[in-house]
Motif scaffolding. Sequence first.
Motif, PDB file in Angstrom:
ATOM      1  N   LEU A 244       3.815   1.941   6.492  1.00  0.00           N
ATOM      2  CA  LEU A 244       3.643   0.502   6.337  1.00  0.00           C
ATOM      3  C   LEU A 244       2.963  -0.090   7.571  1.00  0.00           C
ATOM      4  O   LEU A 244       3.437   0.078   8.693  1.00  0.00           O
ATOM      5  CB  LEU A 244       5.003  -0.160   6.138  1.00  0.00           C
ATOM      6  N   ILE A 245       1.853  -0.803   7.351  1.00  0.00           N
ATOM      7  CA  ILE A 245       1.173  -1.482   8.455  1.00  0.00           C
ATOM      8  C   ILE A 245       1.149  -2.997   8.264  1.00  0.00           C
ATOM      9  O   ILE A 245       0.823  -3.737   9.192  1.00  0.00           O
ATOM     10  CB  ILE A 245      -0.270  -0.963   8.646  1.00  0.00           C
ATOM     11  N   GLY A 246       1.497  -3.452   7.067  1.00  0.00           N
ATOM     12  CA  GLY A 246       1.502  -4.889   6.836  1.00  0.00           C
ATOM     13  C   GLY A 246       2.067  -5.243   5.477  1.00  0.00           C
ATOM     14  O   GLY A 246       2.330  -4.375   4.648  1.00  0.00           O
ATOM     15  N   MET A 247       2.254  -6.544   5.252  1.00  0.00           N
ATOM     16  CA  MET A 247       2.719  -7.053   3.961  1.00  0.00           C
ATOM     17  C   MET A 247       1.661  -7.982   3.386  1.00  0.00           C
ATOM     18  O   MET A 247       1.279  -8.976   4.007  1.00  0.00           O
ATOM     19  CB  MET A 247       4.040  -7.810   4.128  1.00  0.00           C
ATOM     20  N   ASN A 248       1.171  -7.637   2.197  1.00  0.00           N
ATOM     21  CA  ASN A 248       0.150  -8.449   1.541  1.00  0.00           C
ATOM     22  C   ASN A 248       0.684  -9.849   1.312  1.00  0.00           C
ATOM     23  O   ASN A 248       1.779 -10.019   0.769  1.00  0.00           O
ATOM     24  CB  ASN A 248      -0.247  -7.809   0.211  1.00  0.00           C
ATOM     25  N   THR A 249      -0.105 -10.850   1.713  1.00  0.00           N
ATOM     26  CA  THR A 249       0.439 -12.202   1.642  1.00  0.00           C
ATOM     27  C   THR A 249      -0.468 -13.208   0.980  1.00  0.00           C
ATOM     28  O   THR A 249      -0.003 -14.152   0.367  1.00  0.00           O
ATOM     29  CB  THR A 249       0.815 -12.710   3.052  1.00  0.00           C
ATOM     30  N   ALA A 250      -1.785 -13.074   1.060  1.00  0.00           N
ATOM     31  CA  ALA A 250      -2.665 -14.108   0.523  1.00  0.00           C
ATOM     32  C   ALA A 250      -4.090 -13.594   0.446  1.00  0.00           C
ATOM     33  O   ALA A 250      -4.439 -12.576   1.032  1.00  0.00           O
ATOM     34  CB  ALA A 250      -2.623 -15.368   1.393  1.00  0.00           C
ATOM     35  N   PHE A 263      -5.377 -10.944   3.188  1.00  0.00           N
ATOM     36  CA  PHE A 263      -4.659 -11.010   4.448  1.00  0.00           C
ATOM     37  C   PHE A 263      -3.292 -10.354   4.301  1.00  0.00           C
ATOM     38  O   PHE A 263      -2.678 -10.413   3.234  1.00  0.00           O
ATOM     39  CB  PHE A 263      -4.463 -12.457   4.905  1.00  0.00           C
ATOM     40  N   ALA A 264      -2.832  -9.737   5.375  1.00  0.00           N
ATOM     41  CA  ALA A 264      -1.514  -9.102   5.395  1.00  0.00           C
ATOM     42  C   ALA A 264      -0.836  -9.408   6.723  1.00  0.00           C
ATOM     43  O   ALA A 264      -1.474  -9.363   7.786  1.00  0.00           O
ATOM     44  CB  ALA A 264      -1.635  -7.594   5.202  1.00  0.00           C
ATOM     45  N   ILE A 265       0.455  -9.733   6.664  1.00  0.00           N
ATOM     46  CA  ILE A 265       1.239  -9.972   7.880  1.00  0.00           C
ATOM     47  C   ILE A 265       1.475  -8.633   8.560  1.00  0.00           C
ATOM     48  O   ILE A 265       1.942  -7.688   7.917  1.00  0.00           O
ATOM     49  CB  ILE A 265       2.575 -10.640   7.536  1.00  0.00           C
ATOM     50  N   PRO A 266       1.158  -8.493   9.845  1.00  0.00           N
ATOM     51  CA  PRO A 266       1.304  -7.200  10.524  1.00  0.00           C
ATOM     52  C   PRO A 266       2.754  -6.736  10.584  1.00  0.00           C
ATOM     53  O   PRO A 266       3.679  -7.541  10.729  1.00  0.00           O
ATOM     54  CB  PRO A 266       0.731  -7.465  11.924  1.00  0.00           C
TER      55      PRO A 266
END
Length: 395
Positions: A244-250, A263-266
């Motif tokens: 996991l490198i990030g969470m998809n957000t927008a 964009f993904a939150i780190p």
Amino acid sequence: MKEGKQADWKKFAATGAAAFCLGLGVQSSIVAPHSNVLPTVKDAALSSSKPANSFVESDSALEPSEVRTINLFRENTPSVVFISTFTERQDFFTLDMEEIPQGTGSGFVWDKEGHIVTNFHVIRSANSAQVALSDAKGKQTLYKATLTGVDPDKDIAVLKIEAPPAALRPIDVGTSADLLVGQTALAIGNPFGLDHSLTIGVVSGLGRETKSPTGRPISNVIQTDAAINPGNSGGALLNSQGKLIGMNTAIFSPSGANSGVGFAIPVDTIKYVVKKLITDGSQITRPVIGISFLDSEQTRGLGLPQGVLVLDVPKGSPAAQAGLRGTVRTFRGIEVGDIIVGLDSVDIRKEGDLFAALEPHKPGDVVELRVKRGTEDGKERRREEVSRTRSDFAI
């Protein structure tokens, strides 16, 4: 790890809705997908049709890179969950409360205790939620979720389900500190309410900035060209090793359509916030000075100097106590308020600079603001000291 107190769904549903109204107006649109929208075009994605533990062996019909990608997808699908949210409505005739489907999104299993991480905007206005967890054979089981805590400023929420530890497959957490532009990025989620799907791209940018549901900027965001569609929000962004490198957000889309830059939150931000929420529960409190302000692009359009233009200073806020002046309408026209150009030793050119300067502080700290006051020929003043305490008027 110490279990935090269970959060109140209704409290944060109301908080999130109010905070969203404070968001800044922008010319382009930030689409934060979380609703269950039927697809209008076919998404180029790989969907799981075999049990998650059915791995593909080397085959002459497939390239080695394809085999690796297929296996990575099947290995991680049990860690990515499908989230359905509900609101409550009272039946007109029976007066009984009933749950109405509100939206869908994605999330991922964080630990064996049943904590699920997702975006705050996925559950923002919900009264309840349920999580669909896949086992090793692809069979889904539904669990009612409780709310552990939220961080609207970072668009992160933590849920909890009472599932057997054997049924939980925590995602393999990596780091975002050493990411490089050009490396492979794989997004797993449930776009459009479909079963687990995979889209592939690259890390196309680092250190980006996007706005949270509260209007507060999220910094160091990962930019990717891996497709992120409605329902992907809260899903996992992985590297080529499946970490996991990030969470998809927008997605960012000037046209408002569900296509564009993702964009993904780190994950380094996620790790810090999730640990705090699980340990302390409820909500992370950040310092505010208690103002409303004009978006920097609009400020420049008015021909005003760089800085943050103060629109309103609510009575009783720390900013009001410090003597800041807001923008007012008089019989002569619009009287421009103070323009914040510095906080302590940090120069403030836009609202993102102000939030970044506040981030290291805690509520109750005292800082010095430098402002330009239009009524005094734009002269910069340094006498305004703001004691930041918890306020209902978050900037």
